[in-house]
Design a protein around this motif. Sequence first.
Motif: not given
Length: 690
Positions: A169-177, A256-266
């Motif tokens: 498993i890649t990644g770390r147990p202390d990830e934040r998002d 944080e891991l990514t900012q790709a999910n910090n935005r939602a478009v309607v």
Amino acid sequence: MLSISFSPLIPTYALWAVGAVAALLALVAVLSRGPVAILRAIALGMILLALANPALVQEEREKVKDIVAVVIDRSTSQTLGDRREMTDQVRAELERRFGSVADVEPRYIEADDGGGDDGTRLFAALSNGLADVPPDRLAGVIFVTDGVVHDIPPSIDALGFKAPLHALITGRPDERDRQIKLLEAPRFGIVGKEQTIRAQVMERGGTGSAFVTVRRDGQVLTRQQVRADTPFSIQALIEHGGTNVVELEVEGLPGELTQANNRAVVPIEGIREKLRVLLVSGEPHAGERTWRNLLKSDANVDLVHFTILRPPEKQDGTPINELSLIAFPTRELFQQKIQDFDLIIFDRYANQSVLPSSYFENIVRYVREGGAVLVAAGPEFASYGSLAQTRLAPIIPGTPDGRIVEEPYKASITTTGQRHPVTRDLPGSETSPPAWGEWLRIVGSQVQSGSTVMSGADDLPLLVLRREEKGRVALLLSDHAWLWARGYNDGGPHLDLLRRLSHWLMKEPALEEEALRASVTGREIHIERQTMSEHADPVTLTAPSGAETSIDLTESRPGLFTAQVEGRELGLHTVRSGELIAFVSVGPANPRELTDVFSNVEALQPITDATGGSVRRVAMAGDQGITVPRILAVRSGSRFSGGDWIGIRPSESAIVRGVSVFPVALGFLGLVLLIGATLAAWLTEGRRRA
């Protein structure tokens, strides 16, 4: 390798029957005659063995290498944080480790995102990658993944193999998002009314609250602080018809891991309840019905039409109460309800003191606040009663010069008109001269502002378009558009021209002079830039991960620049050109890969335990390096892992290179001799006893 095989001389069922009879006879003989009958039983057994026709088979086998499948997860979630680098390091280390393991052939299988919104499908990739490998040749399977897998089989029986399965498993147990999730998002809305959008900010390792910025068509509407994991509501006004893009963006967390999910478009499709058009005809004429028929043919248009049949200067002494005419409700239309109309058309209207000067001022104010006016001019535009001589003059793009040219001519599209959506590609304009009928009259005018998109006789302006603050104005300097409708000299595209003209005035998004659009086919993003300039600057494409790409555009038609680019990431892409913005989604707008972004050691645990394998991280919190376990061959046992090692189970797979057969019996002749000798011994024994 030596083995024995049987090729019975009689059918198998007959051999079993003979064997049963021989066993019965031998038993009876032993019971009745004593030990001397054992010889007979042995003889019968030899006969049965001869009937079975045994032979020694010697196979020449060549040992083949065992296969260990290494499935590399290359899905979108594996691009978050430093997982891509981790994955590359783990693969390089596995290649080095397998280089020292004898009789093992590693097979590396790359697994991308599944089609549509299927997410990560490692087991499907494994099955496809091992389609040519017999199950008994598989010694083990190793997954290099973040643990976010969406096609985990329910049980070990569905795997199709019995080799141990290990997951690194890649990644770390202390990830934040932190991410924003839409709860309720309307698809349609009435123009001028508000729509409610409900959303929620979700986070792990966050602060408990965050600021959310709301934009509409790229313009900031509001910025407010909300509590994490608590639903909140946003009111968005549907400002115009077509697509109103409402964007919700939550501020990011440090690291944080990514900012790709910090935005939602309607995207909300703005729908007008009714397009209200006021058509004022200054006098009855042949082209009046053309305007009426055009507007009445559109079910979405609510038309109010007045024709001035009896102007004030025509007084014949008839009492008002004896006239069958409807009084022109000027105060109601041009003062009380003027804002209710989306378009006002003056069709051959002359200033006949029907409208006071204050009402013209109302019309000017109405246009500057977002309304639209079309002046379809005739000879009256060049007279003393011209609208250009009223307080409407500041918004009219042309001033009459007194000329009225009455001669046949073909309307032509100007260089500017070839780039404008209203007149570009009009049917018949592809030839020179245009393949449409002639008009017979044009009013001379000096154009002070606006864009001349069509010209007529003597290269005089025919159609002029102008933007006036928030509103729009059009000036058509001929009243002979009806000749096209009547088919004069084969007619012309009057429906296309007049409908485009009226819808441009009413701000149809598809007819904007400056526009940016994007669409997608599969993973191919199509970008379209409409502009009145001769050149279009490169556009910026922002991927869901935040990566930006500058894309050059190519002019496909006058005023229309296009480009195509492959969308390598799933999710919402943003296209920007100056202040223009467009959104396009490759695959789903909110893909499964970005819904749960945290690395996971629990999802694969049940299936790996069932195979005797293991799940372990290659990096821990705060650890900059990676740890890859040793690879050992384990020939027996139910567990194939230890503290710092993982095991594979070698198989005995081999390829048969040759086969030698050595008969033990002598075939049919040996059987006859054996039977004859047995009968002879039996008869001799019987005679001696007698």
